[in-house]
Write a protein that holds these residues in place. Structure first.
Motif, mmCIF file in Angstrom:
data_model
loop_
_atom_site.group_PDB
_atom_site.id
_atom_site.type_symbol
_atom_site.label_atom_id
_atom_site.label_comp_id
_atom_site.label_asym_id
_atom_site.label_seq_id
_atom_site.Cartn_x
_atom_site.Cartn_y
_atom_site.Cartn_z
ATOM 1 N N ALA A 207 0.885 -1.298 -0.203
ATOM 2 C CA ALA A 207 -0.057 0.034 -0.003
ATOM 3 C C ALA A 207 0.944 1.272 0.118
ATOM 4 N N ALA A 208 0.562 2.178 -0.617
ATOM 5 C CA ALA A 208 1.032 3.412 -0.721
ATOM 6 C C ALA A 208 0.773 4.261 0.314
ATOM 7 N N ILE A 209 1.794 5.232 0.649
ATOM 8 C CA ILE A 209 1.490 6.293 1.585
ATOM 9 C C ILE A 209 0.227 7.296 1.225
ATOM 10 N N VAL A 210 -0.812 7.585 1.983
ATOM 11 C CA VAL A 210 -1.943 8.493 1.548
ATOM 12 C C VAL A 210 -1.577 9.703 2.031
ATOM 13 N N ALA A 211 -1.516 10.941 1.329
ATOM 14 C CA ALA A 211 -1.674 12.230 1.676
ATOM 15 C C ALA A 211 -0.261 12.552 2.369
ATOM 16 N N PRO A 212 1.017 12.257 1.728
ATOM 17 C CA PRO A 212 2.272 12.473 2.231
ATOM 18 C C PRO A 212 2.575 14.035 2.714
ATOM 19 N N ASP A 213 1.850 14.813 1.817
ATOM 20 C CA ASP A 213 2.090 16.428 2.256
ATOM 21 C C ASP A 213 1.255 16.754 3.361
ATOM 22 N N ASP A 214 0.340 15.960 3.866
ATOM 23 C CA ASP A 214 -0.712 16.375 4.883
ATOM 24 C C ASP A 214 0.203 16.913 6.071
ATOM 25 N N PRO A 215 -0.244 17.874 6.872
ATOM 26 C CA PRO A 215 0.471 18.210 8.289
ATOM 27 C C PRO A 215 0.577 17.236 9.222
ATOM 28 N N GLY A 216 -0.237 16.286 9.095
ATOM 29 C CA GLY A 216 -0.136 14.867 10.041
ATOM 30 C C GLY A 216 1.054 14.105 9.622
ATOM 31 N N ALA A 217 1.404 14.138 8.225
ATOM 32 C CA ALA A 217 2.766 13.458 7.752
ATOM 33 C C ALA A 217 4.087 14.066 8.645
ATOM 34 N N GLU A 218 3.955 15.362 8.791
ATOM 35 C CA GLU A 218 5.180 16.167 9.411
ATOM 36 C C GLU A 218 5.203 15.766 10.743
ATOM 37 N N ILE A 219 4.022 15.791 11.320
ATOM 38 C CA ILE A 219 3.664 15.450 12.839
ATOM 39 C C ILE A 219 4.424 13.915 13.266
ATOM 40 N N PHE A 220 3.852 12.991 12.413
ATOM 41 C CA PHE A 220 4.369 11.726 12.374
ATOM 42 C C PHE A 220 6.154 11.588 12.547
ATOM 43 N N LYS A 221 6.503 12.476 11.612
ATOM 44 C CA LYS A 221 8.192 12.375 11.552
ATOM 45 C C LYS A 221 8.702 12.873 13.005
ATOM 46 N N LYS A 222 7.867 14.033 13.516
ATOM 47 C CA LYS A 222 8.401 14.221 15.054
ATOM 48 C C LYS A 222 7.823 13.438 16.302
ATOM 49 N N ALA A 223 7.104 12.620 15.958
ATOM 50 C CA ALA A 223 6.433 11.837 16.982
ATOM 51 C C ALA A 223 7.328 10.401 17.314
#
Length: 297
Positions: A207-223
């Motif tokens: 499966a591909a990553i959905v909405a990779p540019d979403d703010p949630g993706a940036e939060i995931f990288k910091k979590a």
């Protein structure tokens, strides 16, 4: 030495290459004074032992080639679910090192002293037991030590394997070579090629990553999630860490937030750790929402 065909020419022999006839035959030795012994060790007895060894070796090679060796996933030092086990012929030593008198402060006793006594006694056996009697029931001391050693090795081997099976059951772990074989059969059943190596994670990794540019993706990288599940959300299935690609097909936003707050399986609660790391409650809400949108397309 003759150089022509003249009959009166003198012939001188430089050397005699003719094989001389033996004056006496080899007579087998008389072993009547040694009960049970009827032939010389070299070459008669040694040749028989060599032939038996060759037959046994061919049998072992046939068994080895009849079935492929079980293979797990590539080595992963972060995999805490993997239970290392030695080969079956070392299981008795592996079990011996678990006991209090051969581990911890007495580890030298288990790793050096006990093996030295065992193998040293085996090497000294021909020198300590010099009796002419070859029947085992006529040699009580040597036979008793032999049977005691065999029973001890068998008991330690069976006990070690039994403890391994109990540990697998308690931790709900499937051995990697079995899991890998099941994934290979599943791939074949799903119409895959079946000729390659099954990859852990299967459909979730596809499966591909959905909405990779979403703010949630940036939060995931910091979590804290990224340290285990990875920046690509692939996880480490071989270590029991699932992939997050396609997680939205299994859990909604509320369920994902519940996992973050309370943990699941070997995963401890991560909500407070992320707050201490600088994220806010709104960030955690966006993170759960983004993860819930990770669905197969």
């Amino acid at each position: 030495m003759a150089h022509g065909h003249k009959s009166d020419e003198k012939i001188v022999f430089v050397g005699d290459s003719r094989v001389r006839a033996k004056s006496s035959r080899m007579i087998p030795q008389d072993f009547s004074a040694y009960p049970g012994k009827s032939e010389v060790f070299i070459p008669n007895f040694l040749l028989k032992e060599w032939m038996v060894g060759v037959v046994v070796m061919v049998g072992v090679l046939t068994l080895v080639m009849s079935e492929a060796a079980p293979l797990g996933y590539p080595a992963d030092p972060t995999n805490t679910q993997f239970i290392p086990m030695p080969d079956w012929y070392f299981l008795f030593m592996y079990q011996l090192l678990k006991y209090p008198y051969t581990s911890n402060h007495f580890v030298v006793m288990g790793t050096l002293a006990v093996p030295a006594i065992l193998f040293g006694g085996l090497m000294m056996a021909p020198f300590l037991d010099t009796g002419k009697e070859r029947r085992f029931y006529k040699r009580p001391i040597a036979s008793s030590l032999m049977f005691l050693s065999l029973i001890a090795c068998a008991y330690l081997t069976v006990t070690s394997w039994h403890h391994y099976e109990l540990e697998l059951k308690e931790k709900n772990i499937i051995p990697e070579h079995i899991k890998r074989e099941e994934e290979l059969h599943a791939a074949k059943g799903a119409g895959g090629e079946g000729g390659g190596t099954a990859k852990p994670g299967g459909a979730a990794q596809a499966a591909a990553i959905v909405a990779p540019d979403d703010p949630g993706a940036e939060i995931f990288k910091k979590a804290t999630c990224v340290s285990c599940h990875g920046g690509e959300l692939k996880g480490m299935p071989s270590s029991g860490i699932p992939a997050l690609r396609g997680i939205g097909d299994k859990k909604d936003k509320a369920a994902i937030m519940n996992v973050i707050q309370k943990g699941q399986g070997n995963m401890s609660p991560q909500y407070d750790d992320n707050i201490k790391k600088g994220l806010t409650a709104a960030d955690m809400d966006k993170l759960a929402d983004w993860l819930s949108r990770q669905k197969k397309q």
